[in-house]
Enzyme design. Structure first.
Site, PDB file in Angstrom:
ATOM      1  CB  SER A 184     -41.951 -21.612  16.829  1.00  0.00           C
ATOM      2  OG  SER A 184     -43.303 -21.952  17.018  1.00  0.00           O
ATOM      3  CG  HIS A 212     -38.775 -19.880  14.485  1.00  0.00           C
ATOM      4  ND1 HIS A 212     -38.081 -19.131  15.413  1.00  0.00           N
ATOM      5  CD2 HIS A 212     -40.081 -19.793  14.836  1.00  0.00           C
ATOM      6  CE1 HIS A 212     -38.931 -18.625  16.291  1.00  0.00           C
ATOM      7  NE2 HIS A 212     -40.152 -19.007  15.964  1.00  0.00           N
ATOM      8  CE  LYS A 243     -40.768 -15.517  15.259  1.00  0.00           C
ATOM      9  NZ  LYS A 243     -41.898 -16.275  14.759  1.00  0.00           N
TER      10      LYS A 243
HETATM   11  C1  LIG Z   1     -43.319 -15.962  14.905  1.00  0.00           C
HETATM   12  C2  LIG Z   1     -44.078 -16.726  13.896  1.00  0.00           C
HETATM   13  C3  LIG Z   1     -45.036 -16.117  13.108  1.00  0.00           C
HETATM   14  C4  LIG Z   1     -45.458 -14.682  13.344  1.00  0.00           C
HETATM   15  O1  LIG Z   1     -44.515 -13.800  12.859  1.00  0.00           O
HETATM   16  P1  LIG Z   1     -44.661 -12.240  13.289  1.00  0.00           P
HETATM   17  O2  LIG Z   1     -43.892 -11.530  12.240  1.00  0.00           O
HETATM   18  O3  LIG Z   1     -44.085 -12.112  14.646  1.00  0.00           O
HETATM   19  O4  LIG Z   1     -46.115 -11.926  13.244  1.00  0.00           O
HETATM   20  C5  LIG Z   1     -45.654 -16.855  12.139  1.00  0.00           C
HETATM   21  N1  LIG Z   1     -45.369 -18.155  11.951  1.00  0.00           N
HETATM   22  C6  LIG Z   1     -44.455 -18.787  12.687  1.00  0.00           C
HETATM   23  C7  LIG Z   1     -44.142 -20.231  12.424  1.00  0.00           C
HETATM   24  C8  LIG Z   1     -43.767 -18.110  13.693  1.00  0.00           C
HETATM   25  O5  LIG Z   1     -42.876 -18.726  14.449  1.00  0.00           O
END
Ligand SMILES: *Cc1c(COP(=O)(O)O)cnc(C)c1O
Length: 395
Positions: A184, A212, A243
């Site tokens: 990320s 992602h 996302k």
């Molecule tokens: C954003 C993210 C999460 C968390 O996801 P949420 O639904 O916002 O809790 C978990 N793992 C990775 C790799 C992320 O980038």
């Protein structure tokens, strides 16, 4: 200040001194290419709204309909009375979209990690984790009580060496290999074929957090596992609905035996309330859109290619990114913060990230490209980056 809380005041002063204080801005409009932030209209270069679904009419209508039909709250955890027909529908759709045996949804991607890892390994077992894995993976690993061995970032030989030194298969002890699908902070992609090949030799379970990658990589946005055609060889994938899907929630997709196990053992499933119907209905609609067309995913990639190419021509260092996550590397946290502040003044919202989100000395502005950006939007952003880069002597 009360003496016993002085440590908080000291810590805050340190963060401020080192340019690491998180500056929380307030968004006063829907999430889109342009948003209103702290009263100012700015180009949005920092949301995870990859496909623009967060403010899409079809999702909003699905959510409103679900409220009329099911109300606003789930009123229980999933395992008591919180599983509504919408949750089941979402899980069936997710499994089909991800081309896996089964899927289970959670309140967030974070919760999905802390549910899954302790359900797979315990203190008698062992975890092999990429050194740049996401914080929620790290917390899930710690919660499991299993010893954690970190392998070098995206390096299958390092994983092999760590497995050789720390683990013998066939003793009843379990091993779990965990990696982000897309990282990320850097936007690079885990070398899944090589990592899985090593894990298979040691009979280790493989888990990929594709927060992602979903909606971005693979056929029609099916994710990193699909991108590498690794179906059936990755035991479990973690996903988020917050996302590219544009809503909120998380899920675990993969082998049915694992998914069923999580319905019995996933602590956030058992002890924290279900996602409300409006959000679940919006997620279902997001999947309907992704299943019917890959136009948005294609648009995201053409925007990504255009932005990166022009930023490189301008002399910016965008690291090893292979995805819409575009780090603009600036070194010191103070430089990155000042850069972000000046961009904001010029009408561009792009966040500076410093330690501990990224390693010391690797502070950056992380630009998130979206399918909602027009070419003029991207040109505006690039122009402001170049102006600021010149002001600060970066390019
Ligand atoms: C954003 C993210 C999460 C968390 O996801 P949420 O639904 O916002 O809790 C978990 N793992 C990775 C790799 C992320 O980038």
């Amino acid at each position: 200040m009360d003496d016993k809380l002085q440590f908080i005041v000291d810590e805050r002063a340190r963060l401020e001194r080192e340019g690491l204080l998180v500056n929380i801005r307030t968004v006063e409009s829907p999430q889109d290419a342009w948003i209103t932030v702290d009263g100012k209209k700015v180009l949005n270069l920092c949301s995870n709204n990859y496909l623009g679904l967060a403010n899409r009419q079809r999702l909003k209508e699905a959510a409103k309909k679900a409220i009329d039909r099911y109300g606003v709250g789930p009123a229980a955890v999933r395992s008591i009375a919180g599983t509504m027909s919408l949750h089941n529908e979402l899980e069936e759709k997710l499994a089909r979209f991800k081309r896996v045996e089964a899927a289970i949804s959670f309140q967030s991607g974070f919760n999905s990690n802390i549910a899954t890892i302790p359900a797979l390994v315990g203190k008698q077992d062992i975890i092999f984790s990429d050194e740049l894995n996401h914080a929620s993976i790290i917390d899930g690993c710690r919660l499991s009580g299993a010893p954690i061995v970190r392998f070098e970032h995206c390096n299958a030989s390092s994983l092999e060496q760590k497995l050789r030194d720390n683990f013998s298969p066939g003793t009843g002890r379990r091993a779990l290999v965990i990696t982000d699908g897309v990282f990320s902070m850097d936007g690079d992609i885990a070398p899944l074929p090589q990592l899985v090949e090593v894990a298979e030799r040691y009979n280790a379970m493989v888990m990929v957090d594709d927060a992602h990658g979903e909606g971005v990589l693979g056929e029609g946005g099916r994710g990193a596992v699909d991108h590498f055609h690794m179906h059936g060889r990755v035991d479990v994938e973690i996903g988020t609905l917050s996302k590219a899907f544009g809503v909120v929630g998380g899920f675990v997709a993969g082998r049915k035996v694992i998914v069923d196990h999580l319905r019995q053992k996933g602590r956030p499933f058992l002890f924290s309330s279900a996602v409300p119907p409006a959000d679940v209905a919006a997620c279902i609609e997001a999947l309907n859109i992704l299943e019917s067309s890959d136009d948005l995913v294609k648009r995201l990639w053409s925007n990504t290619g255009y932005f990166k190419e022009r930023m490189k021509q301008a002399g910016f260092d965008t690291g090893n990114s292979e995805t819409p996550i575009t780090p603009v590397l600036l070194g010191e946290a103070q430089t990155a913060q000042e850069f972000s502040r000046r961009l904001f003044e010029k009408g561009v919202f792009a966040m500076a990230l410093g330690f501990p989100t990224v390693p010391l000395g690797k502070a950056r502005i992380r630009v998130m490209i979206s399918a909602t950006h027009s070419e003029q939007d991207l040109d505006f952003g690039i122009e402001k980056f170049i102006e600021t880069g010149r002001e600060l002597g970066v390019v």
